[in-house]
Design a protein around this motif. Structure first.
Motif, short mmCIF file in Angstrom:
data_model
loop_
_atom_site.label_atom_id
_atom_site.label_comp_id
_atom_site.label_asym_id
_atom_site.label_seq_id
_atom_site.Cartn_x
_atom_site.Cartn_y
_atom_site.Cartn_z
N PRO A 158 0.94 -1.18 0.07
CA PRO A 158 0.09 0.16 -0.12
C PRO A 158 0.98 1.25 0.25
O PRO A 158 1.81 1.17 0.55
CB PRO A 158 -0.76 -0.04 1.16
N LEU A 159 0.31 2.25 -0.62
CA LEU A 159 0.94 3.65 -0.66
C LEU A 159 0.41 4.46 0.49
O LEU A 159 -0.53 4.46 0.92
CB LEU A 159 0.68 4.45 -1.89
N ASP A 160 1.33 4.88 1.34
CA ASP A 160 1.18 5.57 2.65
C ASP A 160 0.77 7.16 2.44
O ASP A 160 1.00 7.64 1.38
CB ASP A 160 2.44 5.52 3.59
N ASN A 161 0.36 7.72 3.31
CA ASN A 161 0.11 9.35 3.19
C ASN A 161 1.39 10.02 3.61
O ASN A 161 1.39 11.39 3.53
CB ASN A 161 -1.04 9.67 4.25
N ARG A 162 2.47 9.48 3.71
CA ARG A 162 3.76 9.99 3.82
C ARG A 162 4.46 9.96 2.28
O ARG A 162 4.34 8.77 2.11
CB ARG A 162 4.66 9.78 4.82
N PHE A 163 4.93 10.72 1.88
CA PHE A 163 5.60 10.66 0.50
C PHE A 163 6.84 9.59 0.71
O PHE A 163 7.63 9.56 1.42
CB PHE A 163 6.21 11.78 -0.11
N SER A 164 6.69 8.66 -0.36
CA SER A 164 7.83 7.66 -0.48
C SER A 164 8.29 7.76 -2.09
O SER A 164 7.38 8.18 -2.88
CB SER A 164 7.40 6.37 -0.22
N THR A 165 9.45 7.14 -2.24
CA THR A 165 9.89 7.52 -3.65
C THR A 165 9.75 6.13 -4.48
O THR A 165 10.34 5.13 -4.04
CB THR A 165 11.67 7.86 -3.69
N MET A 166 9.16 6.21 -5.68
CA MET A 166 9.25 4.95 -6.28
C MET A 166 10.22 5.13 -7.32
O MET A 166 10.32 6.08 -8.26
CB MET A 166 7.58 4.97 -7.06
N VAL A 167 10.83 3.98 -7.65
CA VAL A 167 12.03 3.90 -8.76
C VAL A 167 11.52 2.91 -9.75
O VAL A 167 11.47 1.63 -9.27
CB VAL A 167 13.34 3.47 -7.94
N MET A 168 12.13 3.26 -10.91
CA MET A 168 11.84 2.34 -11.73
C MET A 168 13.07 2.32 -12.98
O MET A 168 13.68 3.51 -13.26
CB MET A 168 10.57 2.72 -12.87
N ALA A 169 14.04 1.20 -13.11
CA ALA A 169 15.11 1.05 -13.60
C ALA A 169 15.05 1.25 -15.07
O ALA A 169 13.97 0.48 -15.59
CB ALA A 169 15.88 -0.24 -13.26
N LEU A 170 16.12 1.91 -15.86
CA LEU A 170 15.72 2.14 -17.31
C LEU A 170 17.01 1.31 -17.99
O LEU A 170 16.93 1.22 -19.28
CB LEU A 170 15.71 3.55 -17.75
N SER A 171 17.78 0.95 -17.03
CA SER A 171 18.89 0.15 -17.63
C SER A 171 19.98 0.59 -18.75
O SER A 171 20.27 -0.17 -19.58
CB SER A 171 18.41 -1.14 -18.19
N GLY A 172 20.12 2.00 -18.45
CA GLY A 172 20.97 2.51 -19.88
C GLY A 172 20.45 2.64 -21.10
O GLY A 172 21.14 3.03 -22.13
N VAL A 173 19.14 2.67 -21.46
CA VAL A 173 18.52 2.80 -22.57
C VAL A 173 18.76 4.36 -23.26
O VAL A 173 18.89 5.11 -22.38
CB VAL A 173 17.18 2.46 -22.71
N GLN A 174 19.45 4.59 -24.45
CA GLN A 174 19.74 5.79 -24.94
C GLN A 174 18.57 6.41 -25.61
O GLN A 174 17.86 6.04 -26.23
CB GLN A 174 20.79 5.55 -25.92
#
Length: 284
Positions: free
Chosen positions: A205-221
């Protein structure tokens, strides 16, 4: 002989893999005016939205916000608490954007229009970035917070285009009607548990305090990037806040072994050329 040795050193130095360095920011949106490489953005929201009950835009201490976005437990931030006291809603009691007092965020809640009051209407948020050169993208990050009783079908869908071509399409968040979640304490210290939170792809679950969501892009140019968020947020007593959307890239530098071989090769090459020059003079 020296020339062959020099070229061998140089060839080996080039062949060794480089070391990656820390990522650097190539694109950023923070909703406070300090954007990086942002060339355009667009917002497409349902019409006839009341500012007190609906939101799909930038909210903050100077712009105001819908009641579902504000933590009104200590201060009446939204200005809607008294207005809602006669209704069976908790809009003015809990919220997610308490951090907006220090800056702006993007808030979404109650996305309906007059033609379809019982059905949520999708709204879209788009950002276009131009980096000025081809970069190797490392990751996409964003700060998100949510709170409330969401409805089945509520959620956030993200599409990422690189150089105009689809690269990633994913369901970032969706409501889980069967789950219950206890949110972080409100400004007055109270703790609230609610059904049907927004959850990520791993069921968290997403909380009511901000958290950072990270998505890897693996060096795509790519030299350009487009982010398109499609949000369905039909409930007026549930809200989502978004902030600090950031694209990071990385570069590469020669590793220590490569540098040693490169310097050694250049030195040997210099000596070899010097000897050839001396021999040429003596021959004359």
């Amino acid at each position: 002989m020296l020339l062959r040795l020099a070229f061998a050193f140089l060839t080996l130095a080039v062949a060794l893999p480089p070391l990656p360095v820390a990522a650097y920011v190539v694109g950023h949106v923070g909703f406070d005016g300090a954007d990086i490489a942002l060339v355009s953005h667009s917002i497409d929201a349902p019409r006839r939205m009341s500012p007190r009950r609906h939101s799909f835009g930038v909210v903050g201490p100077d712009t105001g916000m819908a009641a579902a976005l504000a933590d009104d437990t200590v201060q009446n931030i939204s200005g809607a608490r008294r207005w809602l006291m006669h209704r069976h809603m908790a809009l003015g009691i809990y919220g997610v954007a308490e951090h907006a007092r220090q800056g702006n965020v993007f808030g979404a809640t109650g996305l309906r229009n007059g033609a379809s009051r019982r059905r949520a209407q999708p709204a879209t948020l788009r950002f276009d970035f131009a980096f000025g050169e081809i970069v190797s993208l490392d990751r996409l990050t964003m700060d998100m917070a949510a709170m409330g009783r969401f409805r089945a079908g509520d959620g956030v869908h993200l599409t990422l285009l690189l150089d105009g071509q689809p690269h990633m399409t994913t369901m970032l968040l969706e409501a889980d009607p069967l789950a219950s979640f206890t949110y972080a304490a409100m400004d007055d210290g109270s703790v609230v548990s609610l059904d049907a939170p927004l959850v990520n792809g791993e069921g968290q679950p997403l909380d009511n305090r901000f958290s950072t969501m990270v998505m890897a892009l693996s060096g795509v140019q790519a030299s350009t990037a487009t982010l398109m968020f499609e949000m369905v947020m039909g409930s007026r007593n549930a809200a989502l806040a978004l902030d600090n959307i950031t694209l990071e890239a990385f570069s590469a530098v020669p590793g220590p072994a490569s540098l040693v071989l490169l310097v050694t090769g250049c030195a040997v090459l210099t000596v070899a050329r010097g000897r050839r020059g001396i021999s040429g003079v003596a021959g004359d």
